[in-house]
Design an enzyme around this catalytic site. Structure first.
Site, PDB file in Angstrom:
ATOM      1  N   GLU A 261      21.052 -12.622  11.015  1.00  0.00           N
ATOM      2  CA  GLU A 261      20.365 -13.637  11.814  1.00  0.00           C
ATOM      3  C   GLU A 261      21.359 -14.509  12.560  1.00  0.00           C
ATOM      4  OE1 GLU A 261      17.207 -17.356  11.298  1.00  0.00           O
ATOM      5  OE2 GLU A 261      17.503 -15.953   9.645  1.00  0.00           O
TER       6      GLU A 261
ATOM      7  N   ARG B 290      13.692 -25.022   2.266  1.00  0.00           N
ATOM      8  CA  ARG B 290      12.689 -24.081   1.753  1.00  0.00           C
ATOM      9  C   ARG B 290      12.739 -24.018   0.227  1.00  0.00           C
ATOM     10  NH1 ARG B 290       9.195 -19.837   3.544  1.00  0.00           N
ATOM     11  NH2 ARG B 290       9.610 -20.400   5.707  1.00  0.00           N
TER      12      ARG B 290
ATOM     13  N   GLU C 189       9.476 -11.002   3.026  1.00  0.00           N
ATOM     14  CA  GLU C 189      10.148 -11.824   2.023  1.00  0.00           C
ATOM     15  C   GLU C 189       9.310 -12.154   0.796  1.00  0.00           C
ATOM     16  OE1 GLU C 189      12.969 -14.854   4.278  1.00  0.00           O
ATOM     17  OE2 GLU C 189      11.067 -14.635   5.327  1.00  0.00           O
TER      18      GLU C 189
END
Length: 1437
Positions: A888, A970, A1367
């Site tokens: 990413e 997160r 995920e």
């Protein structure tokens, strides 16, 4: 012996006379054709040569024989058996020159999409056996070689030998199905069906056989035929599709025929190669290395006499590593593989003799066929020795001469009293006992001019026993932590009271710097009674024989001591059990054997001697249908979405769009692209220190080396007008280091040269000096906390539910507090970072081909670094060989350096990282440390209510911020797991250390947060005296409640409780708990444990601007559709699903929709493909584009009528000048995404669009004495909404589960830190390749692996009512971790070391490695080795 003296010139002259009869080039056939070998050098690997020849299906994943991506088949004629022998080999290690007089077959040679697929390739496609596809050609070739060698291959052979390949995507189950389905006995035997019952006794057998869905390869399960409770379906009394491994083999026409039945046409073996191979030799262009391939022993001895420092090789499995990773250079390499005298194996009445160069595969087969104790012990050890590909080329002599201190076979040979025959031209022949051969680390008694000719091993006498022992991080293809061979000869005691030891032998690896024996132990045992008391005393002697200091290189001293002692105890129990069996039929009165209690007999069991397990699974999903979702105009709350059966497009289990290309090797990845003329190879220059300043970089010598065009450092970048700054959020990294060296492996510059070898040599020649070293180099979280080394901008806190302190102080509250550590994880995508930059003709722009999840980010930083405007830089991405978040952001520093190289030279430049460099420099999943307090209370109604959670999370962010802030966010969002905790204070901050910048990884901090929450739940349950499941069920969120970050659990969306209850019911959870309890009571040294856990995973980027995406849709006049969208394909099936969405919209077959690549000049300003949102965002964007076109087509459809084809409608529209292209665009509603930490809690916004949910169960078995474990069964029930492609979604669940299981068990990162002083320099990653880092292998997956998709769980917030899946299932693999913890609690109760209430205090740190498992068992052996009840193994966090 003194070293031989010789004159180099004289030796060369003498060798010239010898080799005058030799061929000057090797003779090699590839895929049926004789090929030119003029480009070969002595050091060219087969993989490099094949790839340079255009056969790029042979991948290079690690270059050390550890992943199998490079597997090819090498075929030779065996004159003894008068047949062709086919062997799989690791082409990355196998020298091309070693393929002399052989045929090499690559994946391209067995089938093609242009002609016909081989049955192995076709089965892999049909079984959904590929995802990213990078590992697939190697797996196909490993399978193909087995079937080519034996078309009537039994299932047991496949299960034994599919051990040399890794797959990071699939979880292995579909590959197992594909491989075993071609066996002649695939449908035989009493296999387990969908319900987990034996097929022969299953009450649903008849229905399962009759009601099949040909499309799915399974059977339908309805309420009626599911009445008996078959675990394969029946959700909500809807019709489901169930397909199991056994059902495929027996019923599905696509899987029913064996390889022999299909009888594919094979490449013929060349007649030319059926004669005896002629000798040959060759040198490289600079004559610095010469390869000799003699065919007689005399020639070999002569060459070794002339060149005593030459290396004699067979498989190159060790020398190849030395050359690649240790910089070793050898002037002469001599192959011993073609000398018949060195390759034979023979047996006499008293001994076995193994030729020095006999491949270990041949040795193993020879031993397997002999029932003697010695050959059976050798065979069992060799089953687990490295991999099939390595055993096919490696030899016993290679193991002996290499003298590795952790060799598996050297201790076996030493223990068995083996004798080596060695020979030289000068001194003739002599014998050396293997036990006396190893003098020091990598030093032996072999003279420089001597070679090993053979190894002779005496046969075992009556009542003589020998067993192999091995323990590693992972069972298959792993170097041992400790390995041993133990032998004992027993005889009746003179007074017939029992048995005594008349002889013994020991060989140990991993306990010293060389293979050692145990002389004190052997002396002690002589004439001693064979009793438990003797063995207890012998263990003390063994500790004297094997003194292991706490500072031992390799670490784990307590564990290694415990293993040695445990192996001796296991040997005693196993031989005593065998002795009892052996004397039972005797007619002669003999003394009784030692009495072994039934509960102790489990100590005799070992994975080394057990058969490898049979892997199977069942996949259940709702019957294919299309359910309206976000795109539907009808108000979701007003009426349930109406589904319709799917006959084409969305809802069907379509195979991966590139599946066939994966399986034939025709799928091209970045490093496979045919290079433009003049392309230069780029190699990065890396720092070798951390925590210091860069004093100087001297590139003078490197710049003058042959083939080098430029050596570029930061000053050169600045001269180009480039920007040296990098970073996705904060630009705190550099393309090339200017001053501060933050981490080992930091990029200092790039070398651009004609060849890769020239660039690598030049990079090593750059002289770098460092200064101003930090007094303390901060590497770990603990160090960072102590030094207050944080990224302050990541300091975030969530407060909810009231006063935490007041809740903690509630009367009768049960409280816990503690610290929990969570390990990091390497992405280990099979394709390493790779970029090709091609300048435009005026060098004022460039095209960047890159393996990346972030096309626009790549475009942005390549343009910035090269001093170019973005509109002149085009970034393209066809497919990735895996990503998992690692591509990413972390691809950018590689691409930027490559772009600078291309701009500076004006030539195309390619940079592809070696595996060890990739792992050192690109970052991993963040390690976490949690410090927590929590409280719960038993209520009057019998429930146990959570009262409060107070937690501080610290993560290791490395030396650059990267995405560590959002990752921590997160984790904070997911620390609640699935429960209402009452009052919550959750705080997190990222630590700044000298590790590489850590980054996104599947789950993006979510799994770390959830596992902390679940760990605390387990501790609270034990402290409160209630079951783990009750505490969870009592505290699940309920619809209408809010999470601690203020997100509403919306009506008709909360499916965690049902998933949890469904999985418990499907596995008969209470019954399995009872069975485990019974098993544990009957087995002292093996323990079982179970765990069932839920998961909820939030779907959305929390930064609002990132929740957007575009797509370009073209409709052509023939009715076909071309789509370009902003998402990238990394194996998750995104392109396949987008084709299904478009096919559904246009009502055409999926085959008429095509997606080529992702390119910044087609869809600009894209967001990285991440957060599992690819389908959500680009599905809607694609659908938007399709609907725009359909709206324009409506008048023509109305005019032409419903029977007109899309081609006819499109053609009519074209001639009416209607635009048949559209740019679709989609953004998630403002109200459903975007979380602002700067605002008060109630105003921060909604973090997630929705939750993907599920639950899983796992059952494990642990070997208390070694720490080995097996996963007996795992079941997953997952809410994926209405699946667009159930096969892909199930594949994502299986792959994520196994990856999560690896994170929780075998995958441990070790850094040079205060816990690992033997790793230097500080900040260096020790586990930087498959040799030391161990993702799960084929043998590690759950033996029974069932996945079920929930029915009736429509999702109004995503396209076609689907849900994100990449995920969310990852955490479910952690059920294995918690099941292991459950098993360890049982072991600790038996061990007695934990004391009363131990379950309330015991903490198993993450990951549950074999060391942590073994050293948590609290038995006497562990305690003698230094492990107290509270012992914690060292780790890097």
């Amino acid at each position: 012996m003194p070293p031989l003296e010789y004159q180099s010139d004289a030796a060369e002259a003498a060798s010239s006379v010898l080799t005058s009869k030799y061929l000057s080039r090797p003779t090699i056939f590839v895929n049926g054709s004789k090929v030119s070998t003029s480009s070969l050098t002595p050091t060219t690997t087969l993989a490099d040569w094949l790839r340079a020849s255009g056969l790029t299906g042979t991948k290079i994943g690690c270059a050390e024989g550890g992943c199998g991506a490079c597997t090819v088949m090498v075929s030779r004629f065996d004159p003894g058996f008068k047949r062709v022998v086919h062997r799989s080999v690791n082409a990355c290690l196998f020298p091309a020159a070693a393929a002399h007089w052989a045929q090499v077959t690559t994946v391209e040679g067995i089938g093609s999409v242009k002609t016909e697929l081989n049955p192995v390739q076709q089965r892999m496609v049909d079984a959904h056996g590929s995802q990213c596809g990078y590992c697939t050609p190697g797996i196909v070739m490993a399978m193909y070689t087995m079937y080519r060698e034996n078309p009537e291959l039994p299932v047991s052979e496949v299960e034994e030998h599919l051990d040399g390949n890794l797959c990071r995507c699939t979880g292995y189950r579909p590959i197992w199905d594909a491989a075993k389905s071609l066996c002649h006995d695939a449908g035989d035997g009493d296999r387990h069906g969908p319900c987990g019952e034996s097929c022969s006794t299953c009450p649903e057998r008849d229905e399962c056989e009759i009601e099949q869905l040909h499309l799915s390869g399974g059977h339908s399960v309805t309420e009626e035929n599911n009445a008996s409770g078959c675990g394969c379906g029946g959700h909500d009394k809807k019709t489901n599709v169930c397909t199991s491994s056994a059902a495929k083999f027996k019923h599905d026409p696509k899987f029913s025929k064996s390889y022999k039945d299909l009888a594919p046409e094979e490449l013929p073996f060349p007649e030319e190669l059926k004669g005896a191979p002629p000798p040959f030799y060759m040198s490289n262009a600079s004559a610095t290395c010469t390869w000799f391939c003699p065919t007689s022993l005399d020639d070999l001895l002569r060459l070794k006499s002339l060149f005593p420092q030459a290396r004699v090789i067979v498989g190159n499995t060790e020398v190849g590593i030395e050359q690649k990773f240790k910089g070793a250079r050898y002037a002469q390499l001599i192959s011993g593989a073609n000398i018949p005298e060195l390759s034979s194996t023979t047996s006499t009445p008293t001994s076995y003799t193994f030729g020095a160069c006999a491949p270990l595969t041949d040795v193993s087969k020879f031993c397997e066929a002999d029932e003697g104790a010695v050959p059976q012990a050798f065979h069992n050890m060799l089953r687990w020795f490295a991999s099939t590909q390595i055993r096919n080329t490696a030899s016993l002599a290679g193991n002996l001469a290499t003298a590795s201190p952790i060799s598996d076979m050297n201790p076996m040979l030493a223990a068995s009293d083996a004798v080596m025959t060695v020979r030289s031209e000068r001194a003739g022949e002599r014998s050396i006992k293997v036990s006396e051969f190893f003098l020091a680390y990598r030093k032996t008694a072999l003279a420089a001019d001597e070679i090993i000719v053979s190894v002779t091993v005496p046969k075992a006498q009556q009542y003589e026993y020998i067993l192999p022992f091995k323990q590693a991080k992972r069972r298959e293809d792993d170097i041992s932590i400790v390995t041993a061979g133990i032998r004992v000869r027993l005889a009746p005691a003179p007074d017939s009271s029992g048995w005594i030891v008349t002889d013994s032998g020991f060989g140990w690896g991993g306990m010293a710097a060389r293979t050692v024996g145990a002389p004190l132990t052997s002396d002690f045992l002589l004439n001693k009674p064979w009793t438990a008391e003797t063995i207890t005393a012998a263990r003390a002697k063994l500790a004297e024989d094997l003194p292991l200091p706490d500072s031992v290189p390799g670490g784990q001293p307590e564990y290694r001591r415990a293993l040695a002692s445990s192996f001796l105890f296991k040997f005693f129990v196993a031989t005593s059990v065998s002795l009892a069996s052996d004397i039972a039929p005797s007619q002669t009165p003999l003394p009784p054997p030692p009495i072994i209690q039934e509960t102790d007999k489990s100590a005799s069991q070992s994975f080394v001697t057990d058969p490898k397990p049979s892997m199977t699974g069942t996949q259940t999903y709702p019957a294919p249908k299309i359910t309206p979702g976000l795109e539907d105009d009808a108000p979701f709350a007003a009426q349930e979405p109406k589904s319709k059966p799917s006959k084409a497009g969305a809802g069907l289990p379509e195979t991966h769009a590139s599946g066939a290309l994966h399986c034939t090797g025709e799928a091209k990845y970045t490093d496979d692209i045919s290079l433009p003329v003049g392309t230069l190879q780029g190699v990065l220059i890396h720092s070798t220190e951390a925590g210091c300043d860069l004093k100087s970089i001297d590139t003078t010598a490197a710049s003058k080396m042959p083939g080098v065009h430029r050596v570029i450092v930061h000053a050169d970048l600045e001269k180009l007008g480039g920007n040296n700054k990098l970073g996705p959020i904060v630009k705190d990294e550099e393309v090339f280091c200017t001053k501060r060296v933050k981490t080992v492996g930091q990029v200092l510059g790039v070398v651009c040269a004609d060849t890769l070898e020239q660039a690598q040599m030049a990079a090593k020649a750059v002289k770098v000096e460092y200064e101003n070293f930090d007094a303390t180099c901060i590497v770990t979280i603990d160090q960072a906390i102590k030094a207050k080394s944080f990224y302050e901008m990541t300091d975030h806190t969530i407060l909810a539910g009231g006063d935490v302190e007041a809740a903690m102080a509630v009367e009768d509250a049960v409280t816990v507090e503690g610290k929990f550590r969570v390990g990091g994880q390497e992405h280990f995508y099979l394709e390493t970072m790779s970029t090709l930059c091609v300048p435009t003709e005026d060098n004022d722009g460039m095209t960047v081909y890159c393996s990346t999840q972030a096309v626009t980010k790549t475009q942005t930083f390549c343009a910035s670094a090269a001093g170019l405007p973005m509109n002149k830089v085009v970034a393209k991405m066809k497919r990735m060989g895996g990503g998992f978040g690692g591509k990413e952001t972390r691809t950018v520093f590689v691409s930027a350096a490559c772009a600078v190289g291309a701009k500076a030279t004006g030539r195309p430049v390619r940079v592809t990282l070696d595996r060890n460099v990739d792992m050192q420099t690109t970052g991993q999943r963040h390690a976490f440390v949690a410090e927590y307090r929590a409280a719960a209370k038993k209520m009057e109604d019998g429930t146990v209510k959570l009262l409060a959670l107070d937690v501080d999370l610290y993560s290791n962010g490395g030396c650059g911020l990267d995405l560590s802030g959002p990752v921590m966010d997160r984790a904070l969002f997911h620390v609640d797991a699935s429960y209402n905790w009452g009052a919550v204070r959750a705080h997190g901050i990222v630590c700044k250390t000298a590790q590489a910048p850590h980054t996104a990884y599947r789950g993006f901090g979510g799994p770390q947060g959830i596992i902390v929450g679940e760990h605390i739940m387990d501790r609270l349950a034990h402290r409160a005296g209630v079951s783990r499941e009750k505490l969870r069920e009592d505290n699940f969120y309920k619809e209408g409640e809010r999470t601690h970050f203020n997100q509403l659990i919306e009506p008709k969306t909360w499916n965690v409780p049902k998933a949890f209850s469904d999985v418990r019911a499907s596995v008969d959870y209470e019954g399995r708990v009872a069975a485990c309890t019974k098993f544990n009571s009957e087995n002292r040294w093996r323990k079982r444990g179970v765990a069932v856990l839920p998961t909820k995973f939030g779907i959305a980027f929390t930064a609002k601007f990132t929740n957007q995406g575009g797509a370009l849709v073209h409709l052509y006049q023939d009715g076909t559709v071309l789509i370009s969208h902003g998402g990238t394909e990394m194996g998750q099936g995104l392109h396949t699903k987008m084709c299904q969405v478009a096919a559904t919209a246009f009502e055409i077959p999926v085959s008429k929709v095509f997606i080529d690549d992702t390119s910044s000049d087609k869809v600009a300003n894209t967001i990285p493909t991440a957060a599992s949102q690819g389908t959500d965002i680009y599905g809607m964007a694609c659908l938007d584009g399709c609907r725009q076109i359909l709206k324009r087509l409506k008048p023509f459809r109305d005019k032409l009528g419903p029977n007109a084809t899309l081609a006819e409608v499109a053609t009519a529209a074209f001639f009416a000048r209607v635009d048949l292209s559209a740019h679709g665009f989609f953004t998630i509603s403002d109200a459903r995404c975007g979380y602002d930490w700067t605002l008060p809690m109630e105003e921060r916004g909604q973090a997630f669009n929705y939750f993907t949910q599920g639950a899983a169960f796992s059952e494990v078995e642990v070997d208390v004495l070694t720490g080995d474990h097996r996963v007996i069964r795992s079941d997953c029930v997952v809410d994926v909404g209405s699946s667009i492609n159930p096969a892909i979604d199930i594949g994502q669940i299986e792959g994520a589960f196994v990856q999560g299981m690896g994170w929780s068990t075998t995958e441990e990162l070790i850094w040079g830190d205060e816990e690992h002083e033997w790793v230097r320099p500080k900040g260096r990653l020790h586990t930087s390749g498959p040799g030391f880092y161990k993702p799960p292998a084929f043998n590690d997956m759950p033996e029974t692996f069932n996945v079920s998709l929930m029915d009736g769980v429509a999702n109004k917030f995503a396209v076609m009512s689907s849900k994100a899946i990449g995920e969310p299932p990852f955490f479910l693999g952690s059920t294995v971790f918690f099941a292991l913890q459950d098993a360890l609690l049982a072991a600790r109760k038996d061990g007695g070391g934990g004391g009363d209430g131990d379950e309330k205090e015991f903490v198993l740190m993450h990951p549950a490695t074999s060391e942590r498992i073994r050293m948590s068992c609290c038995d006497d052996i562990a305690q003698d080795a230094g492990a107290t009840a509270q012992f914690q193994a060292k780790g890097s966090y």
